[in-house]
Design a protein around this motif. Structure first.
Motif, PDB file in Angstrom:
ATOM      1  N   UNK A   1       0.707  -1.120  -0.164  1.00 26.71           N
ATOM      2  CA  UNK A   1       0.020  -0.023  -0.128  1.00 26.71           C
ATOM      3  C   UNK A   1       0.742   1.353   0.056  1.00 26.71           C
ATOM      4  N   UNK A   2       1.941   1.324   0.722  1.00 29.56           N
ATOM      5  CA  UNK A   2       2.730   2.232   0.730  1.00 29.56           C
ATOM      6  C   UNK A   2       3.487   2.583  -0.493  1.00 29.56           C
ATOM      7  N   UNK A   3       3.937   1.505  -1.207  1.00 32.31           N
ATOM      8  CA  UNK A   3       4.728   1.856  -2.450  1.00 32.31           C
ATOM      9  C   UNK A   3       3.534   2.410  -3.518  1.00 32.31           C
ATOM     10  N   UNK A   4       2.339   1.651  -3.440  1.00 33.97           N
ATOM     11  CA  UNK A   4       1.245   2.079  -4.201  1.00 33.97           C
ATOM     12  C   UNK A   4       0.979   3.724  -4.232  1.00 33.97           C
ATOM     13  N   UNK A   5       0.962   4.058  -2.968  1.00 33.43           N
ATOM     14  CA  UNK A   5       1.060   5.543  -2.838  1.00 33.43           C
ATOM     15  C   UNK A   5       2.074   6.463  -3.232  1.00 33.43           C
ATOM     16  N   UNK A   6       3.439   5.795  -3.204  1.00 35.72           N
ATOM     17  CA  UNK A   6       4.486   6.298  -3.788  1.00 35.72           C
ATOM     18  C   UNK A   6       4.198   6.666  -5.368  1.00 35.72           C
ATOM     19  N   UNK A   7       4.022   5.348  -5.815  1.00 33.41           N
ATOM     20  CA  UNK A   7       4.002   5.412  -7.243  1.00 33.41           C
ATOM     21  C   UNK A   7       2.863   6.311  -8.013  1.00 33.41           C
ATOM     22  N   UNK A   8       1.526   6.246  -7.319  1.00 37.46           N
ATOM     23  CA  UNK A   8       0.654   7.348  -7.501  1.00 37.46           C
ATOM     24  C   UNK A   8       1.265   8.702  -7.532  1.00 37.46           C
ATOM     25  N   UNK A   9       2.040   8.974  -6.593  1.00 38.84           N
ATOM     26  CA  UNK A   9       2.662  10.504  -6.237  1.00 38.84           C
ATOM     27  C   UNK A   9       3.564  10.777  -7.515  1.00 38.84           C
ATOM     28  N   UNK A  10       4.554   9.677  -7.721  1.00 35.40           N
ATOM     29  CA  UNK A  10       5.303   9.656  -8.901  1.00 35.40           C
ATOM     30  C   UNK A  10       4.657  10.100 -10.232  1.00 35.40           C
ATOM     31  N   UNK A  11       3.465   9.163 -10.394  1.00 33.57           N
ATOM     32  CA  UNK A  11       2.689   9.493 -11.713  1.00 33.57           C
ATOM     33  C   UNK A  11       2.213  10.933 -11.669  1.00 33.57           C
TER      34      UNK A  11
ATOM     35  N   UNK B   1       3.126  13.692 -10.392  1.00 33.25           N
ATOM     36  CA  UNK B   1       4.580  14.749 -10.588  1.00 33.25           C
ATOM     37  C   UNK B   1       4.792  14.558 -12.061  1.00 33.25           C
ATOM     38  N   UNK B   2       4.912  13.397 -12.586  1.00 35.23           N
ATOM     39  CA  UNK B   2       5.469  13.152 -13.879  1.00 35.23           C
ATOM     40  C   UNK B   2       4.466  13.794 -14.894  1.00 35.23           C
ATOM     41  N   UNK B   3       2.907  13.760 -14.735  1.00 33.75           N
ATOM     42  CA  UNK B   3       2.137  14.044 -15.499  1.00 33.75           C
ATOM     43  C   UNK B   3       2.061  15.582 -15.503  1.00 33.75           C
ATOM     44  N   UNK B   4       2.398  16.199 -14.171  1.00 33.52           N
ATOM     45  CA  UNK B   4       2.454  17.840 -14.204  1.00 33.52           C
ATOM     46  C   UNK B   4       3.688  18.239 -14.921  1.00 33.52           C
ATOM     47  N   UNK B   5       4.689  17.422 -15.190  1.00 38.10           N
ATOM     48  CA  UNK B   5       5.786  17.880 -15.508  1.00 38.10           C
ATOM     49  C   UNK B   5       5.756  17.927 -17.171  1.00 38.10           C
ATOM     50  N   UNK B   6       5.182  16.760 -17.660  1.00 42.84           N
ATOM     51  CA  UNK B   6       4.903  16.776 -19.096  1.00 42.84           C
ATOM     52  C   UNK B   6       4.117  17.788 -19.633  1.00 42.84           C
ATOM     53  N   UNK B   7       3.017  18.101 -18.504  1.00 44.54           N
ATOM     54  CA  UNK B   7       1.987  19.152 -18.948  1.00 44.54           C
ATOM     55  C   UNK B   7       2.792  20.501 -19.120  1.00 44.54           C
ATOM     56  N   UNK B   8       3.554  20.695 -18.132  1.00 45.08           N
ATOM     57  CA  UNK B   8       4.454  22.030 -18.177  1.00 45.08           C
ATOM     58  C   UNK B   8       5.069  22.209 -19.488  1.00 45.08           C
ATOM     59  N   UNK B   9       5.893  20.991 -19.895  1.00 43.96           N
ATOM     60  CA  UNK B   9       6.816  21.002 -20.861  1.00 43.96           C
ATOM     61  C   UNK B   9       5.907  21.190 -22.317  1.00 43.96           C
TER      62      UNK B   9
END
Length: 285
Positions: free
Chosen positions: A65-75, A77-85
């Motif tokens: 469950x912890x790793x799933x939360x980390x994975x969702x957080x990374x996703x 942030x990655x979506x925010x970064x790609x949207x910014x680019x």
């Protein structure tokens, strides 16, 4: 006449049966005890195993469950970064009138893929040169030599890639029609194309292009519209594949190895000229 009843035989028979019955009951009782004991032991072991398993599985579930939360957080942030680019870099760079004009001119061109590869290489080489010239860890002479090397490599690579790609067009057309003939199971398909181009060359006419020749004769072998579209896409993809291989070979292997010695010589001459100029200025002072 005297009759004597022998009761000992009957009594012995009854005693024998009673003894056997008692022994059978004893055996049954002993087996039940053994079975019950074994069942208790098995049940205890299963309970202990389940207990141990629960102590191991629970942390794993919690960790997952912890790793799933980390994975969702990374996703996220990655979506925010790609949207910014996409919003602040890609859109301003490609969504403008200059790019639109360029797209209208090269639309439908056979060299479109090559043009974009050259543009990509220009951007990459320009960034390398800028990074080299702004590198504080290098002395000015070394910066110039590396920048000259990078710029000369780009110019020679681009010119060489275009030249080699165009030079191999006729050879690649033969490869393409041979591929099509093999797909159609027609040995004469490629021969007709090659012989026609020989005649056209002698007569001073334009040579047939493989994709045009295949498109003109495709209905003889394929009838379904989807099959025709898919095969034309394969043929167009072969042209892209040829350009991709040539540009990669020239940019990454041939020219860097061949140009580096000449670039170093040019850099050395520039450095020598600069030092001679500085020496002359010092003498005049």
């Amino acid at each position: 006449m005297n009759i004597t009843l022998n009761t000992n035989t009957t009594n012995n028979f009854n005693r024998y049966n009673n003894n056997n019955r008692t022994q059978a009951q004893n055996f049954t009782g002993s087996f039940s005890v053994i079975f019950n004991n074994a069942e208790r032991k098995i049940g205890r072991r299963m309970f202990d195993a389940a207990k141990e398993e629960s102590t191991v599985v629970t942390p794993i579930v919690e960790d997952s469950k912890f790793f799933r939360r980390v994975e969702n957080y990374i996703k996220k942030q990655n979506n925010k970064f790609t949207d910014f680019i996409a919003e602040h870099f890609t859109k301003p760079l490609f969504d403008n009138k200059y790019v639109d004009k360029f797209a209208d001119k090269v639309k439908g061109s056979d060299n479109l893929f090559k043009h974009f590869m050259a543009i990509g290489s220009l951007i990459t080489s320009g960034m390398y040169m800028k990074k080299t010239l702004s590198n504080k860890d290098l002395d000015s002479d070394r910066k110039r030599t590396l920048a000259v090397n990078q710029g000369l490599t780009f110019v020679v690579s681009t010119a060489g890639a275009y030249y080699l790609d165009n030079k191999l067009n006729n050879w690649w057309d033969k490869v393409t029609v041979k591929y099509a003939g093999a797909k159609f199971n027609d040995d004469t398909f490629a021969k007709t194309f090659i012989n026609t181009n020989k005649i056209n060359k002698k007569a001073g006419k334009n040579l047939l292009r493989a994709k045009d020749y295949i498109a003109q004769n495709l209905d003889k072998y394929l009838t379904e519209e989807n099959d025709i579209k898919n095969f034309i896409s394969q043929i167009n993809g072969m042209g892209v594949l040829k350009s991709m291989l040539i540009f990669a070979l020239v940019y990454r292997y041939i020219v860097p190895v061949a140009v580096t010695p000449f670039a170093n010589k040019i850099g050395d001459k520039l450095i020598a000229r600069k030092k001679a100029k500085e020496a002359a200025e010092n003498v005049s002072k």
